[in-house]
Design an enzyme around this catalytic site. Structure first.
Site, PDB file in Angstrom:
ATOM      1  N   ARG A   1      -2.678  -2.227  -3.300  1.00  0.00           N
ATOM      2  CA  ARG A   1      -3.860  -1.398  -3.164  1.00  0.00           C
ATOM      3  C   ARG A   1      -3.766  -0.328  -4.246  1.00  0.00           C
ATOM      4  O   ARG A   1      -2.778   0.423  -4.304  1.00  0.00           O
ATOM      5  CB  ARG A   1      -3.880  -0.731  -1.791  1.00  0.00           C
ATOM      6  CG  ARG A   1      -5.000   0.276  -1.689  1.00  0.00           C
ATOM      7  CD  ARG A   1      -4.862   1.134  -0.471  1.00  0.00           C
ATOM      8  NE  ARG A   1      -5.991   2.044  -0.362  1.00  0.00           N
ATOM      9  CZ  ARG A   1      -5.926   3.206   0.266  1.00  0.00           C
ATOM     10  NH1 ARG A   1      -4.809   3.593   0.845  1.00  0.00           N
ATOM     11  NH2 ARG A   1      -6.980   3.971   0.335  1.00  0.00           N
TER      12      ARG A   1
ATOM     13  N   ARG B   1      -8.299  16.515   4.613  1.00  0.00           N
ATOM     14  CA  ARG B   1      -9.237  16.735   3.493  1.00  0.00           C
ATOM     15  C   ARG B   1     -10.549  17.314   4.014  1.00  0.00           C
ATOM     16  O   ARG B   1     -10.990  16.980   5.111  1.00  0.00           O
ATOM     17  CB  ARG B   1      -9.498  15.413   2.754  1.00  0.00           C
ATOM     18  CG  ARG B   1      -8.385  15.009   1.836  1.00  0.00           C
ATOM     19  CD  ARG B   1      -8.587  13.625   1.274  1.00  0.00           C
ATOM     20  NE  ARG B   1      -7.785  12.634   1.967  1.00  0.00           N
ATOM     21  CZ  ARG B   1      -7.943  11.318   1.876  1.00  0.00           C
ATOM     22  NH1 ARG B   1      -8.908  10.824   1.118  1.00  0.00           N
ATOM     23  NH2 ARG B   1      -7.158  10.499   2.536  1.00  0.00           N
TER      24      ARG B   1
ATOM     25  N   HIS C   1     -12.253   3.338  -0.034  1.00  0.00           N
ATOM     26  CA  HIS C   1     -12.094   2.477   1.154  1.00  0.00           C
ATOM     27  C   HIS C   1     -12.753   1.113   0.949  1.00  0.00           C
ATOM     28  O   HIS C   1     -13.105   0.436   1.901  1.00  0.00           O
ATOM     29  CB  HIS C   1     -12.696   3.132   2.431  1.00  0.00           C
ATOM     30  CG  HIS C   1     -11.870   4.259   2.963  1.00  0.00           C
ATOM     31  ND1 HIS C   1     -12.425   5.381   3.534  1.00  0.00           N
ATOM     32  CD2 HIS C   1     -10.530   4.436   3.036  1.00  0.00           C
ATOM     33  CE1 HIS C   1     -11.465   6.208   3.921  1.00  0.00           C
ATOM     34  NE2 HIS C   1     -10.298   5.658   3.622  1.00  0.00           N
TER      35      HIS C   1
ATOM     36  N   GLU D   1      -6.903  -4.353   5.559  1.00  0.00           N
ATOM     37  CA  GLU D   1      -6.902  -4.219   4.099  1.00  0.00           C
ATOM     38  C   GLU D   1      -5.856  -5.136   3.467  1.00  0.00           C
ATOM     39  O   GLU D   1      -6.078  -5.702   2.402  1.00  0.00           O
ATOM     40  CB  GLU D   1      -6.638  -2.756   3.718  1.00  0.00           C
ATOM     41  CG  GLU D   1      -7.826  -1.867   4.049  1.00  0.00           C
ATOM     42  CD  GLU D   1      -7.461  -0.404   4.251  1.00  0.00           C
ATOM     43  OE1 GLU D   1      -6.724  -0.097   5.223  1.00  0.00           O
ATOM     44  OE2 GLU D   1      -7.915   0.434   3.463  1.00  0.00           O
TER      45      GLU D   1
ATOM     46  N   ASN E   1       0.889  -1.161   0.000  1.00  0.00           N
ATOM     47  CA  ASN E   1       0.000   0.000   0.000  1.00  0.00           C
ATOM     48  C   ASN E   1       0.927   1.211   0.000  1.00  0.00           C
ATOM     49  O   ASN E   1       1.450   1.597   1.037  1.00  0.00           O
ATOM     50  CB  ASN E   1      -0.878  -0.053   1.247  1.00  0.00           C
ATOM     51  CG  ASN E   1      -1.827   1.128   1.342  1.00  0.00           C
ATOM     52  OD1 ASN E   1      -1.772   2.052   0.517  1.00  0.00           O
ATOM     53  ND2 ASN E   1      -2.678   1.106   2.349  1.00  0.00           N
TER      54      ASN E   1
END
Ligand code: ADP
Length: 396
Positions: free
Chosen positions: A92, A240, A180, A378, A8
């Protein structure tokens, strides 16, 4: 079968995990770690499957370590420990666009297609793809699999994916995608294990990390989510902005005379918890601060989670369970308690002690909504997909 490396890759960090995959079943974790502060003074830490540190190394600026030299170092370490057994790398990849949702073997054509999506995820996609290219240069024969963060949301009802813009723009791909997805797919998988085919029924999962979003799942399938065309939409995040009146963006251009690059930097890197607090993007730092602005940033974070949960509960037509996950969701009982308090009207009731201890179920027995705490993984989800695809390819 052999070992699978999951990567990732971000702008200044590289998270990785090594799994052993056999002919069948789920891959088992061997080690995981990350290299942080790439570009300045990189720091590598590797932990075994039990969480114990097995290696640590620091580089200085003078070592001139780049993403690629660090990746080469990492591959070397892995090959030293597992010999010739590394059989594939799973990545990812944040954006798969309108057409890519299932995990896919990477080739030049796919890379070119994914390159075209960089403007839609400028914070992540270029770094994800740079890691794919670096591995291709360093180990050309090693199969690489891309897993898309948008993939899990494929199959949402069309109405949930539409933006109210002229149709020609929608046709060209300006629509809501959601992100996500690798995390939510893992959560859905865990819910199925915990709850059987009902998979939590009508569930809202809250992935609250540096990036943050909510996903509405009906029996484990995504039907709505808070992130949209880009990973800027939805909740307040570390840096963000989340949901924003597009008129505010016009104001930045027209009245403040900002360039597109300046606006992009403001929305992705200077907003969210950092922008509101003026102190930090890190929830730990904000919770520890007694500065009024830190409190205001947390208030807005919680407010938006509750507000957007209301919207997703409407999309689902009711709510049976709520899941907290990722850095803040898994580790900040105070934030969980404050979100839960705002969701009392939906029938959420938290057991304070279970919440403080971080138990798998933190709602009371009389709560109408089951509130769970599920640590996301993940990397494991990427390993599962990579192993499945490689097994498929080698089937006689
Ligand atoms: P990423 O999106 O980069 O994977 P994480 O899921 O690791 O991020 O989440 C990072 C966030 O989790 C940060 O805001 C961090 O402060 C927060 N966090 C981690 N541990 C704790 C903790 N014990 N208490 C409160 N917040 C925490």
């Amino acid at each position: 079968m052999g070992e699978i490396l999951c990567l990732n890759a971000g702008s200044s960090s590289l998270k990785f995990a090594l799994f052993r995959a056999d002919a069948g079943g789920e891959p088992t974790p061997l080690a995981a770690g990350k290299i942080e502060n790439i570009g300045l003074a990189p720091h590598l830490i590797v932990r075994d499957a039990g969480g114990g540190a097995i290696t640590e190394q620091r580089w200085t600026k003078d070592d001139k370590a780049t993403h690629e030299t660090l990746l080469e170092d990492l591959l070397g370490r892995i090959e030293t420990s597992v010999g010739e057994d590394l059989v594939g790398v799973g990545h990812r990849v944040v954006h798969g666009g309108p057409d890519r949702f299932a995990p896919a073997r990477v080739d030049d054509a796919l890379l070119a297609e994914l390159d075209g999506l960089c403007p839609l995820a400028p914070l992540h996609q270029p770094h994800n793809l740079a890691a794919v290219r670096a591995v291709a240069r360093l180990r050309p024969a090693l199969p690489q699999i891309a897993c898309f963060d948008t993939g899990f949301h494929h199959g949402q009802p069309a109405v949930a994916t539409r933006l109210a813009l002229p149709r020609a723009l929608t046709t060209e791909g300006v629509r809501r995608y959601g992100f996500h997805g690798i995390s939510y797919e893992y959560i859905a998988r865990r819910l199925r294990e915990l709850d059987g085919p009902a998979t939590g029924g009508r569930t809202i999962a809250a992935h609250l990390g540096n990036g943050a979003s909510l996903c509405a799942m009906d029996k484990g399938r995504s039907i709505d989510t808070t992130m949209g065309f880009t990973a800027l939409d939805g909740l307040v995040m570390g840096t963000r902005c989340g949901t924003l009146d597009p008129g505010a963006v016009l104001y930045l251009f027209q009245e403040k005379g900002m360039t597109p690059e300046q606006v992009e930097h403001l929305l992705y890197n200077e907003s969210g918890l950092l922008g509101v607090s003026g102190i930090s993007s890190d929830m730990r730092a904000l919770l520890a601060s007694d500065d009024e602005r830190a409190g205001e940033a947390i208030d807005l974070f919680v407010w938006q989670i509750a507000r957007q949960t209301g919207a997703l509960a409407a999309s689902l037509g009711g709510l049976d369970s709520f899941v907290f996950t990722a850095g803040i969701g898994e580790n900040a009982p105070e934030v969980r308690a404050r979100v839960a308090a705002r969701l009392g009207w939906l029938g959420v009731e938290i057991d304070e002690e279970a919440n403080r201890r971080g138990e798998p179920v933190i709602s009371t027995t009389s709560s109408r909504i089951v509130v769970r705490l599920i640590p996301t993984d993940e990397e494991r989800m990427i390993a599962i997909h990579t192993a499945d695809l490689l097994r498929e390819e080698t089937k006689p």
